[in-house]
Design a protein around this motif. Structure first.
Motif, PDB file in Angstrom:
ATOM      1  N   ILE A  38      21.377 -20.833   0.152  1.00  0.00           N
ATOM      2  CA  ILE A  38      22.246 -19.693   0.457  1.00  0.00           C
ATOM      3  C   ILE A  38      21.543 -18.810   1.475  1.00  0.00           C
ATOM      4  O   ILE A  38      20.389 -18.407   1.278  1.00  0.00           O
ATOM      5  CB  ILE A  38      22.585 -18.903  -0.818  1.00  0.00           C
ATOM      6  N   TYR A  69      21.937 -15.221   3.482  1.00  0.00           N
ATOM      7  CA  TYR A  69      22.642 -13.937   3.557  1.00  0.00           C
ATOM      8  C   TYR A  69      22.177 -13.214   4.817  1.00  0.00           C
ATOM      9  O   TYR A  69      20.988 -12.885   4.970  1.00  0.00           O
ATOM     10  CB  TYR A  69      22.346 -13.090   2.313  1.00  0.00           C
ATOM     11  N   ILE A 115      27.726 -14.568   4.356  1.00  0.00           N
ATOM     12  CA  ILE A 115      27.014 -15.569   3.566  1.00  0.00           C
ATOM     13  C   ILE A 115      27.366 -16.949   4.093  1.00  0.00           C
ATOM     14  O   ILE A 115      28.532 -17.249   4.385  1.00  0.00           O
ATOM     15  CB  ILE A 115      27.370 -15.451   2.070  1.00  0.00           C
ATOM     16  N   ARG A 146      30.029 -19.576   7.434  1.00  0.00           N
ATOM     17  CA  ARG A 146      29.557 -18.193   7.432  1.00  0.00           C
ATOM     18  C   ARG A 146      30.737 -17.242   7.397  1.00  0.00           C
ATOM     19  O   ARG A 146      31.674 -17.325   8.208  1.00  0.00           O
ATOM     20  CB  ARG A 146      28.694 -17.943   8.667  1.00  0.00           C
ATOM     21  N   ASP A 176      23.824  -7.521  -0.542  1.00  0.00           N
ATOM     22  CA  ASP A 176      22.466  -7.908  -0.888  1.00  0.00           C
ATOM     23  C   ASP A 176      22.052  -7.422  -2.279  1.00  0.00           C
ATOM     24  O   ASP A 176      21.199  -8.032  -2.925  1.00  0.00           O
ATOM     25  CB  ASP A 176      21.496  -7.357   0.173  1.00  0.00           C
ATOM     26  N   LEU A 203      22.603 -10.111  -5.120  1.00  0.00           N
ATOM     27  CA  LEU A 203      21.853 -11.364  -5.085  1.00  0.00           C
ATOM     28  C   LEU A 203      20.487 -11.154  -5.724  1.00  0.00           C
ATOM     29  O   LEU A 203      19.768 -10.210  -5.388  1.00  0.00           O
ATOM     30  CB  LEU A 203      21.693 -11.853  -3.642  1.00  0.00           C
ATOM     31  N   CYS A 246      31.866 -18.572  -6.073  1.00  0.00           N
ATOM     32  CA  CYS A 246      32.227 -19.057  -4.738  1.00  0.00           C
ATOM     33  C   CYS A 246      33.545 -19.803  -4.838  1.00  0.00           C
ATOM     34  O   CYS A 246      33.576 -21.023  -5.015  1.00  0.00           O
ATOM     35  CB  CYS A 246      31.121 -19.951  -4.178  1.00  0.00           C
TER      36      CYS A 246
END
Length: 795
Positions: A252, A254, A261, A281, A332, A335, A343
């Motif tokens: 992954i 970011y 992402i 993306r 952010d 995560l 997803c």
């Protein structure tokens, strides 16, 4: 300028030109003051030629002092203008029960018509313009016989036009001067009341004014600060819930510049392609419901498009963005190691990150522990996979078959139902092996005539279909015909309109003694042909009623407690054979309702005691062959021997059946094909079924063991394999073989004694020896089968 009499028509000769006879056409100058202290030359006003007064304002002077002209000439283009307003009720606007609408009232002097016009106001929200078109308007009732005149209009008056009241507040200068000269006093202008709706709009101007649709967010600073800064995480997606799913190893990325992402798939244990882009993306939403419709994720909403040409089109944009839905995206702060991302309904677990990501979270959020997580055990996860859910189809509506309805529900493009192709290849017709089980049946009915009807029920193993054919009997009133065409037959007692396919009769439902209900008719299977019985015995795993081992085990369990009484009661005295009906009656009484007719038929066929002697043995066939050779004077045995030796290059002394048949035909032996086949059947063979041609040459040699001539016979009919009918198997049962298979001899010896048992065996053996030499080979085979505890008896 011409002068005419108004009583005369406006035609040539009826007008008077005052310039006739005039020689001087100059303008008389006259100086006057324009403003204070400003002298200027102006046109001199001439007096009226028909009187001393001017004709500029003829309507304000008494009659007789000027020439009388019609109104449409005198008052041409002369209009009285009044300012007025009326009050309109509002029910939709809170705090404003009414609104004030300002209008202009025009009175045309030439014909007394009236026009009401409302000046257009920008962004008013109402239709404006001409409210009452130019026309004469009657007074309200009860004075509606007269029309409005000039004396009805003045400042401060209220007039009613078609139920709507207008109040006059002001007039222009021409109107005021005209009314004053007519002797009508005009009051001063009055004040128009304030509009409460306009006050609300003025106080709430910020809320009422349209907003700018394009709200640009300045992201340049964030891009310049975080350009080329990417957070890397390792993750996995467990796809074991699907049929061929596995664990996907993912990376992954970011991007801090725009909070997007990107997910990339790494090399996995299943051998997936490395470097595969799992997710392009973009911003990842936290909650996924469905794919966005076209235009749902734009910055503004277009309400309408005006104009037809491409160059002159303009758009109306929703300034409030009423239909825009707020979507939360991953950032952010969402995560971390151990976090789970949604997803698009795929559960992605983060297990590790790189050093740059650790430094970033340590500096921004103060996180110091970054413990990686292990991957799950794939084998353990596979064992915990729940069974797949069956797809539920709508119930059958009664049109067509269940298979066709199911195919229409599964696909948009209708396709024919899938056929069991493997089953078709396995049970398709192959030579004499038809894979059709035929049973004889009778009809169970309350009508006596129907009970005597005979039916043949055929079961096709290739597609599990059934056909019923009626065999007509003489003087029965029913002819031979097809009773039921080939089709699948449903089991009784099922729901008709159901989403599940109906259960149909299978091969396991077909056995002697079974009851089938076909289209409301009740059939009882009474017998089966030899092919069906033999097929069911060879495939006894599919047909338990034909499995002799299971049947005898069941009989053994029932006979153990009463075996002594059973032997005493049913022990044969003269021969070791017992009739089918006698043993069936005893076993049915002991076994009860659990014992079927087909199982009894299987026992009778396994322990069959009916011996079969062929009508033509080896000696008889040799006598017929030598007689034919003598009749046709054939004596070329040496040449036949040379042909055999030539064909047998290795001198093995044996040839195949096909080669022997070809050589006999080539040497022109006066034999029919049926006789040649019967000769080859009785010739000695080796283990590979190859014929010993020396035995065949001795068989055709007249000098070797000569025989007597026999009278000629019809070889094509008498030697045909179907000319002699074999006896029905199972009419007599070998009692000794039946008891030996039960393996209860210890109890049997206790009942009759060992000496009596040996005497009976000796007696039965002598009776068997009396059958002739042709049965010795069969008896030897029976002894071997008895030693192996298999089926005994002559076949």
């Amino acid at each position: 300028m011409s002068v005419r009499c108004p009583d005369l028509p406006f035609l040539p000769g009826y007008t008077f030109n005052p310039n006739i006879g005039r020689t001087k056409f100059n303008v008389d100058p006259k100086f006057d003051f324009i403003g204070k202290g400003n002298r200027a030359l102006v046109e001199k006003v001439k007096p009226n030629m028909f009187g001393p007064l001017s004709d500029k304002y003829p309507s304000i002077y008494p009659r007789g002092e000027c020439v009388e002209l019609p109104g449409w000439i005198v008052f041409d283009k002369q209009i009285l203008t009044f300012d007025a307003f009326f009050q309109e009720t509002l029910e939709e606007v809170k705090g404003s029960p009414f609104q004030i609408r300002k209008v202009k009232i025009y009175y045309f002097l030439e014909d007394g018509t009236i026009q009401v016009v409302e000046p257009k106001v920008e962004n008013s929200g109402i239709a404006q313009g001409t409210l009452i078109c130019r026309q004469r308007i009657r007074l309200p009732a009860p004075m509606d016989a007269n029309f409005y005149d000039i004396i009805d209009f003045n400042v401060g008056k209220e007039i009613e036009f078609y139920g709507r009241v207008f109040k006059i507040t002001n007039c222009d200068k021409f109107t005021r001067t005209f009314l004053n000269r007519c002797g009508i006093a005009v009051p001063d202008p009055s004040v128009t009341p304030t509009d409460p709706y306009l006050n609300i709009r003025e106080h709430e101007r910020d809320a009422m004014q349209p907003r700018k649709p394009n709200r640009a967010v300045d992201t340049l600073g964030k891009f310049l600060e975080n350009d080329k800064k990417v957070l890397h995480f390792l993750a996995y997606w467990d796809d074991h819930d699907t049929e061929y799913g596995y664990i996907h190893n993912l990376e992954i990325r970011y991007y801090l510049a725009d909070d997007t992402i990107e997910i990339k798939e790494l090399q996995s244990e299943s051998g997936g392609e490395p470097g595969f882009i799992f997710l392009r993306r973009g911003k990842l939403p936290k909650v996924y419901k469905e794919l966005p419709t076209p235009g749902a994720d734009t910055d503004y909403t277009i309400l309408n498009v005006l104009g037809s040409a491409l160059t002159s089109r303009r758009f109306i944009v929703d300034p409030l963005n009423c239909g825009k839905e707020k979507v939360d995206y991953y950032t952010d702060k969402d995560l971390s190691i151990g976090a789970v991302l949604n997803c698009y309904n795929r559960r992605i677990v983060l297990i590790d990150c790189d050093q740059f990501t650790r430094d970033y979270y340590s500096a921004k959020y103060g996180i110091s522990e970054f413990n990686p997580l292990p991957l799950p055990d794939s084998e353990k996860e596979v064992n915990e996979i729940p069974p797949p859910k069956e797809r539920e189809l709508p119930p059958w509506n009664g049109f067509g078959t269940h298979e066709d309805s199911a195919q229409n529900c599964l696909t948009v493009d209708p396709k024919p139902p899938h056929r069991d192709f493997k089953k078709f290849l396995m049970y398709d017709r192959d030579g004499l092996d038809s894979h059709i089980l035929r049973f004889q049946a009778r009809l169970k009915s309350k009508i006596p005539e129907n009970c005597d009807r005979i039916f043949i029920i055929s079961y096709y193993l290739t597609d599990d279909t059934i056909s019923v054919y009626e065999v007509g009997r003489s003087n029965s009133g029913f002819k031979s015909s097809m009773f039921l065409a080939r089709d699948k037959v449903k089991l009784p007692g099922q729901k008709v309109f159901s989403s599940k396919p109906p259960e149909c009769y299978t091969a396991q439902h077909m056995f002697i003694g079974a009851t089938l209900i076909i289209n409301g008719f009740e059939f009882i299977l009474t017998d089966a042909d030899e092919y069906a019985l033999r097929f069911m015995e060879l495939n006894c795993t599919m047909f338990p009623q034909s499995d002799i081992k299971k049947i005898m085990d069941k009989v053994r369990e029932k006979l153990k407690p009463i075996y002594k009484d059973f032997v005493k009661e049913n022990l044969p005295e003269e021969t070791p054979q017992m009739s089918y009906e006698k043993l069936r009656a005893k076993l049915c009484r002991i076994m009860g309702s659990d014992f079927t007719e087909h199982e009894m038929v299987t026992i009778s066929r396994a322990f069959n005691a009916v011996c079969y002697n062929e009508r033509y043995d080896r000696d008889k066939i040799r006598a017929i062959a030598l007689t034919e050779l003598k009749r046709f004077l054939w004596d070329d045995l040496d040449r036949l021997r040379e042909y055999f030796l030539q064909r047998d290059a290795t001198r093995s002394g044996k040839l195949s059946r096909k080669d022997c048949y070809t050589l006999l035909k080539a040497c022109r032996l006066p034999f029919d094909s049926e006789l040649i086949n019967r000769i080859l059947d009785v010739i000695q063979k080796d283990d590979d079924c190859n014929l010993l041609y020396d035995d065949l040459l001795r068989f055709l040699d007249r000098n070797y063991c000569p025989t007597r001539d026999v009278p000629p016979i019809n070889i094509k009919y008498n030697l045909w394999w179907g000319s002699e009918r074999e006896p029905k198997v199972g009419t007599m049962i070998d009692w000794c073989a039946f008891n030996k298979y039960l393996n209860l001899e210890s109890t049997f010896k206790e009942v009759i004694g060992e000496d009596t048992l040996k005497a009976l065996q000796k007696k039965y053996k002598k009776e068997g020896d009396g059958e002739g030499e042709d049965n010795k080979g069969h008896e030897e085979e029976n002894e071997e089968e008895e030693n192996d505890a298999n089926v005994a008896g002559c076949h």
